[in-house]
Write a protein that holds these residues in place. Structure first.
Motif, mmCIF file in Angstrom:
data_model
loop_
_atom_site.group_PDB
_atom_site.id
_atom_site.type_symbol
_atom_site.label_atom_id
_atom_site.label_comp_id
_atom_site.label_asym_id
_atom_site.label_seq_id
_atom_site.Cartn_x
_atom_site.Cartn_y
_atom_site.Cartn_z
ATOM 1 N N HIS A 74 -35.901 40.658 -17.803
ATOM 2 C CA HIS A 74 -36.035 39.707 -18.903
ATOM 3 C C HIS A 74 -36.269 40.391 -20.249
ATOM 4 O O HIS A 74 -36.744 39.762 -21.196
ATOM 5 N N LYS B 270 -41.971 30.490 -10.675
ATOM 6 C CA LYS B 270 -43.015 31.081 -11.516
ATOM 7 C C LYS B 270 -44.395 30.901 -10.904
ATOM 8 O O LYS B 270 -45.284 31.743 -11.068
ATOM 9 N N VAL C 102 -49.209 41.147 -17.061
ATOM 10 C CA VAL C 102 -48.041 40.633 -17.795
ATOM 11 C C VAL C 102 -47.341 39.554 -16.971
ATOM 12 O O VAL C 102 -46.965 38.500 -17.493
ATOM 13 N N ARG D 231 -49.515 36.328 -16.958
ATOM 14 C CA ARG D 231 -49.506 35.662 -18.262
ATOM 15 C C ARG D 231 -48.142 35.036 -18.556
ATOM 16 O O ARG D 231 -48.061 33.862 -18.946
ATOM 17 N N ASN D 232 -47.084 35.796 -18.380
ATOM 18 C CA ASN D 232 -45.746 35.301 -18.714
ATOM 19 C C ASN D 232 -45.348 34.110 -17.844
ATOM 20 O O ASN D 232 -44.699 33.175 -18.324
ATOM 21 N N LYS E 132 -44.433 30.368 -19.191
ATOM 22 C CA LYS E 132 -43.168 29.721 -18.839
ATOM 23 C C LYS E 132 -43.409 28.354 -18.222
ATOM 24 O O LYS E 132 -42.754 27.367 -18.580
ATOM 25 N N ALA F 89 -53.206 32.736 -22.190
ATOM 26 C CA ALA F 89 -51.838 32.344 -21.872
ATOM 27 C C ALA F 89 -51.594 30.874 -22.205
ATOM 28 O O ALA F 89 -50.547 30.513 -22.772
#
Length: 209
Positions: free
Chosen positions: A83, A138, A160, A163-164, A168, A206
């Motif tokens: 990504h 996710k 990471v 959090r990502n 999302k 986040a």
């Protein structure tokens, strides 16, 4: 040749380990991930139905159970790489789709080819089923990363990833996302054990993005 080749190939998903190259307290195969995504998705779809949303259950099961089949050909590419840019993500997707098409052409009987193309297609789209797949996928990243952070794994990639994935999820407009954020995630964070990593803080940051 034939559908036997497809059935036999499924064994390979058990040998592909997610998040390769990083220290993990617990390793997860692509096949285990796919099974969990189906479980998340069916509960998320139930929540949508309870809120009056019509679900195409056949489509949902097809796209969730087969969403990572293409990794048989390309493996699990690390999320930060996959990504890093829209262009690279598109190229990877094109390679994966091309190899799936080649596999179908070479191995699947003619009268089943259309069915396999439909079932092994990229399922993430703007339909409710495609969005549920995105959330479920996710969610498994959240759970896998959370388990590592909870055990004190200091690999930055898991912070990471956690959090990502949360960012999302929270940006997808579904009733099940509201339910996850309001009812499921708080229970998860409450399970936090003494660790050098402040999971609660990472979660709050986040959700504030």
């Amino acid at each position: 040749m034939g559908i036997h080749t497809y059935f036999r190939s499924l064994n390979e998903l058990e040998r592909i380990i997610r998040c390769p190259g990083k220290f993990k307290f617990e390793e997860h195969s692509v096949s285990a991930h796919s099974w969990k995504v189906v479980q998340y998705a069916k509960t998320l779809a139930d929540i949508e139905e309870r809120n009056g949303v019509r679900i195409d259950w056949k489509k949902l099961y097809e796209i969730t159970s087969s969403h990572d089949y293409g990794e048989i050909f390309i493996g699990d590419i690390k999320t930060p790489v996959k990504h890093s840019s829209k262009e690279l993500r598109l190229l990877i997707q094109q390679v994966e789709e091309g190899m799936i098409e080649y596999f179908i052409e070479e191995n699947i009987p003619e009268d089943f080819k259309a069915i396999f193309r439909k079932q092994l297609r990229e399922g993430k789209d703007n339909s409710v089923e495609g969005l549920i797949l995105e959330v479920a996928d996710k969610m498994d990243q959240v759970y896998e990363a959370f388990a590592e952070l909870q055990r004190g794994n200091t690999e930055k990639e898991f912070i990471v990833m956690y959090r990502n994935a949360l960012v999302k999820i929270k940006n997808i407009q579904l009733h099940c996302v509201d339910y996850f954020l309001e009812n499921i995630l708080p229970d998860m964070v409450k399970e936090e054990t003494p660790s050098s990593i402040d999971i609660k803080k990472i979660t709050e940051e986040a959700l504030a993005l």
